[in-house]
Design a protein around this motif. Structure first.
Motif, PDB file in Angstrom:
ATOM      1  N   THR A  84      73.051 -92.588  22.893  1.00 15.12           N
ATOM      2  CA  THR A  84      72.004 -91.936  23.656  1.00 15.12           C
ATOM      3  C   THR A  84      72.213 -90.426  23.598  1.00 15.12           C
ATOM      4  O   THR A  84      73.346 -89.945  23.546  1.00 15.12           O
ATOM      5  N   ALA A  85      71.121 -89.668  23.618  1.00 14.07           N
ATOM      6  CA  ALA A  85      71.185 -88.228  23.361  1.00 14.07           C
ATOM      7  C   ALA A  85      72.076 -87.487  24.351  1.00 14.07           C
ATOM      8  O   ALA A  85      72.683 -86.484  24.004  1.00 14.07           O
ATOM      9  N   ASN A  91      61.102 -95.317  26.120  1.00 16.27           N
ATOM     10  CA  ASN A  91      61.608 -94.506  25.014  1.00 16.27           C
ATOM     11  C   ASN A  91      62.959 -93.915  25.391  1.00 16.27           C
ATOM     12  O   ASN A  91      63.104 -93.340  26.479  1.00 16.27           O
ATOM     13  N   ASP A 136      65.269 -90.313  15.925  1.00 13.26           N
ATOM     14  CA  ASP A 136      65.544 -89.571  17.158  1.00 13.26           C
ATOM     15  C   ASP A 136      65.275 -90.316  18.455  1.00 13.26           C
ATOM     16  O   ASP A 136      65.645 -89.830  19.526  1.00 13.26           O
ATOM     17  N   HIS A 137      64.635 -91.492  18.400  1.00 18.90           N
ATOM     18  CA  HIS A 137      64.466 -92.231  19.645  1.00 18.90           C
ATOM     19  C   HIS A 137      64.275 -93.725  19.399  1.00 18.90           C
ATOM     20  O   HIS A 137      63.904 -94.149  18.309  1.00 18.90           O
ATOM     21  N   PRO A 174      65.833 -91.263  23.903  1.00 14.34           N
ATOM     22  CA  PRO A 174      66.277 -90.322  22.862  1.00 14.34           C
ATOM     23  C   PRO A 174      67.695 -90.682  22.399  1.00 14.34           C
ATOM     24  O   PRO A 174      68.548 -91.028  23.211  1.00 14.34           O
TER      25      PRO A 174
END
Length: 264
Positions: free
Chosen positions: A258-259, A132, A123-124, A134
């Motif tokens: 990327t999230a 960091n 998740d990251h 995500p």
């Protein structure tokens, strides 16, 4: 003949996997396997796709520590260290040596000759310098240490968005994928086993593919589809009538975005 019998047994075992119906919370440290649909029944899978598309970028890396379905616990950290530098579709730089960090969402050991599974979520990213980022992710291929992993063994369809496409997002359907290493393909042909990346079974909207590690298979959303059992997982590792054991240094290709990429 023995090879064909073994392959048939493997396909039957894989097709009967009761894949995770609902993932446990990441903070759950129990060693219970991922929850399963009763009697192996598959939950209804939605065929809907998302209007937003995200281009996933393949990242080559290797496991920092071993992963074993006999000893892994829900919540255990799983880290893949990148071996090359990559720039994602939105321009995020991922330097060589960055860490793709995830954890075990659920695990089921083989027991006595039974099927095993390990549900993973990356998740990251931890970039050099401590930043960091995500991410959404999906494992594309798994190769023994020193092997030649292919960045096109599996379409990049992210589990956190029903439709993820891009350079690696086109469906190739069943059969040997383009880009599989020559040595692996030759060995598979000689043994009568399917080449790494071959779709050997489907369950709902999940496609199950072979990897370069004998007996270890990879379950992901089929291209352009989202199965509810994969709502939180990056991928599910399956062991056909055996436990899953990946040594530290095992090579992986993980597609990431990327999230926030592709959101409206």
């Amino acid at each position: 003949m023995k090879t064909r019998i073994a392959l048939v047994a493997t396909l039957v075992a894989v097709a009967s996997f009761p894949l995770s119906a609902q993932q446990p919370a990441p903070g759950d440290q129990s060693n219970s396997p991922a929850q399963q649909s009763p009697s192996g029944a598959e939950p209804a899978a939605s065929p809907e796709t998302s209007a937003a598309t995200v281009q996933m970028s393949p990242v080559n890396g290797e496991l920092v520590s071993k992963l074993d379905s006999k000893t892994a616990k829900t919540g255990d950290s799983v880290v893949v260290q990148t071996k090359t530098s990559v720039k994602t579709a939105d321009g995020t730089e991922i330097p060589k040596g960055s860490k793709l960090v995830g954890h075990v969402l659920g695990v089921q050991a083989s027991g006595q000759g039974e099927n095993s599974q390990v549900v993973l979520q990356f998740d990251h990213l931890e970039l050099k310098g401590g930043q960091n980022v995500p991410v959404r992710s999906q494992i594309q291929s798994i190769t023994p240490q020193g092997g030649a992993a292919s960045t096109s063994e599996s379409p990049a369809s992210s589990p956190s968005s029903p439709s993820m496409s891009g350079a690696n997002g086109a469906s190739r359907g069943s059969g040997a994928p383009q880009g599989t290493s020559g040595d692996s393909a030759a060995a598979s042909a000689a043994s009568g086993a399917p080449a790494p990346g071959t779709v050997v079974a489907r369950t709902g909207n999940i496609a199950i593919r072979t990897t370069s590690i004998p007996g270890v298979l990879l379950a992901n959303n089929a291209p352009g589809l989202q199965d509810p059992r994969m709502a939180q997982a990056s991928s599910i590792l399956l062991g056909a009538k055996q436990d899953i054991h990946l040594d530290g240094g095992t090579e992986m290709v993980v597609a990431v975005a990327t999230a926030g990429a592709g959101t409206q």
